[in-house]
Scaffold this motif. Structure first.
Motif, PDB file in Angstrom:
ATOM      1  N   PHE A  40      21.275  78.849  87.473  1.00 26.73           N
ATOM      2  CA  PHE A  40      21.072  77.394  87.449  1.00 26.73           C
ATOM      3  C   PHE A  40      22.401  76.782  87.876  1.00 26.73           C
ATOM      4  N   ALA A  41      22.412  76.006  88.954  1.00 24.71           N
ATOM      5  CA  ALA A  41      23.670  75.488  89.494  1.00 24.71           C
ATOM      6  C   ALA A  41      23.540  74.016  89.886  1.00 24.71           C
ATOM      7  N   PRO A  42      23.421  73.131  88.911  1.00 25.74           N
ATOM      8  CA  PRO A  42      23.307  71.706  89.244  1.00 25.74           C
ATOM      9  C   PRO A  42      24.645  71.147  89.723  1.00 25.74           C
ATOM     10  N   ALA A  43      24.589  70.089  90.499  1.00 26.25           N
ATOM     11  CA  ALA A  43      25.802  69.430  90.996  1.00 26.25           C
ATOM     12  C   ALA A  43      26.132  68.254  90.082  1.00 26.25           C
ATOM     13  N   PHE A 112       7.572  74.311  81.161  1.00 24.44           N
ATOM     14  CA  PHE A 112       8.156  72.977  81.284  1.00 24.44           C
ATOM     15  C   PHE A 112       7.509  72.220  82.435  1.00 24.44           C
ATOM     16  N   PHE A 113       7.345  72.899  83.574  1.00 23.14           N
ATOM     17  CA  PHE A 113       6.756  72.256  84.737  1.00 23.14           C
ATOM     18  C   PHE A 113       5.234  72.328  84.769  1.00 23.14           C
ATOM     19  N   GLN A 145      18.000  57.708  83.199  1.00 21.83           N
ATOM     20  CA  GLN A 145      18.973  58.348  84.092  1.00 21.83           C
ATOM     21  C   GLN A 145      18.237  59.103  85.205  1.00 21.83           C
ATOM     22  N   PRO A 146      17.551  58.383  86.096  1.00 19.68           N
ATOM     23  CA  PRO A 146      16.716  59.072  87.089  1.00 19.68           C
ATOM     24  C   PRO A 146      17.490  60.013  88.013  1.00 19.68           C
ATOM     25  N   ASN A 147      18.715  59.669  88.384  1.00 25.66           N
ATOM     26  CA  ASN A 147      19.485  60.564  89.256  1.00 25.66           C
ATOM     27  C   ASN A 147      19.837  61.867  88.551  1.00 25.66           C
ATOM     28  N   LEU A 148      20.162  61.780  87.272  1.00 23.79           N
ATOM     29  CA  LEU A 148      20.457  62.971  86.482  1.00 23.79           C
ATOM     30  C   LEU A 148      19.207  63.836  86.348  1.00 23.79           C
ATOM     31  N   ALA A 149      18.082  63.206  86.044  1.00 18.54           N
ATOM     32  CA  ALA A 149      16.819  63.940  85.907  1.00 18.54           C
ATOM     33  C   ALA A 149      16.424  64.605  87.226  1.00 18.54           C
ATOM     34  N   LEU A 150      16.659  63.919  88.331  1.00 17.44           N
ATOM     35  CA  LEU A 150      16.334  64.499  89.635  1.00 17.44           C
ATOM     36  C   LEU A 150      17.198  65.721  89.924  1.00 17.44           C
ATOM     37  N   LEU A 156      16.458  73.270  88.503  1.00 12.75           N
ATOM     38  CA  LEU A 156      15.443  74.120  87.884  1.00 12.75           C
ATOM     39  C   LEU A 156      14.463  74.650  88.918  1.00 12.75           C
ATOM     40  N   GLY A 157      14.114  73.816  89.892  1.00 15.94           N
ATOM     41  CA  GLY A 157      13.231  74.252  90.971  1.00 15.94           C
ATOM     42  C   GLY A 157      13.838  75.408  91.749  1.00 15.94           C
ATOM     43  N   ALA A 158      15.155  75.359  91.970  1.00 15.83           N
ATOM     44  CA  ALA A 158      15.837  76.449  92.674  1.00 15.83           C
ATOM     45  C   ALA A 158      15.770  77.742  91.860  1.00 15.83           C
ATOM     46  N   VAL A 159      15.902  77.626  90.530  1.00 19.74           N
ATOM     47  CA  VAL A 159      15.798  78.815  89.665  1.00 19.74           C
ATOM     48  C   VAL A 159      14.406  79.430  89.807  1.00 19.74           C
ATOM     49  N   ILE A 160      13.390  78.609  89.720  1.00 17.55           N
ATOM     50  CA  ILE A 160      12.021  79.125  89.836  1.00 17.55           C
ATOM     51  C   ILE A 160      11.794  79.758  91.205  1.00 17.55           C
ATOM     52  N   ALA A 161      12.262  79.106  92.254  1.00 22.31           N
ATOM     53  CA  ALA A 161      12.078  79.642  93.603  1.00 22.31           C
ATOM     54  C   ALA A 161      12.730  81.017  93.736  1.00 22.31           C
TER      55      ALA A 161
END
Length: 174
Positions: A40-43, A112-113, A145-150, A156-161
């Protein structure tokens, strides 16, 4: 280089309030140091980590404690700060270990998804600390905090992929 910024001061003052950042620092460091293929690598910057922390709840596990029950209808997402978690499936032929997740990993992303029942059990292999994000708290974050949630969602999408590309890990999406 990781996009994570974990360089918090131990305390700081904002509008007369002292904010303690050290609690989320350990999770941030664990995520930054995770080099697994499905990391998991969020920016997030330091302020975003602090904001995220306000939506998370730390939770300590002891050895053998069940975090996720296969078949449960729960959408909580977990971030592993310390310790290791075993992901295993219980079927007609008994129990089969699917994965061991280490600090910096995320677990619970499938339900979760999808809003489907949990696909596997997740158990602490020793003492562990995780941070949980419930679906309700995520909805609050999305509104405030929509930008944070995005960014969280994209991470998380990258982890699943990545897990879906690896057949053994594919069945470990919980």
């Amino acid at each position: 280089m990781s996009p994570l910024i974990c360089g918090f001061a131990d305390t700081r003052t904002t509008a007369g309030l002292t904010l303690m950042s050290s609690s989320i620092q350990d999770l941030c460091r664990a995520i930054a140091q995770n080099t697994s293929y499905d990391a998991f690598a969020p920016a997030f910057n330091a302020q975003q980590w602090e904001t995220l922390a306000s939506y998370l709840q730390p939770f300590d596990l002891s050895a053998g404690q069940v975090l996720i029950d296969q078949g449960a209808n729960d959408r909580t997402l977990f971030f592993i700060e310390s310790g290791a978690l075993s992901v295993h499936l219980i079927g007609d032929r008994g129990q089969m270990q699917l994965a061991i997740l280490n600090p910096g990993s995320v677990v619970g992303e499938g339900a979760f998804f999808s809003r489907l029942p949990r696909s596997a059990n997740v158990v602490a292999t020793g003492s562990a600390r995780v941070w949980r994000l419930t679906a309700i708290r995520f909805a609050e974050m999305s509104n405030r905090q929509p930008n944070l949630a995005l960014e969280l969602t994209m991470g998380l999408g990258a982890v699943i992929a990545r897990r879906m590309v690896n057949k053994p890990k594919r069945v470990a999406v919980t």
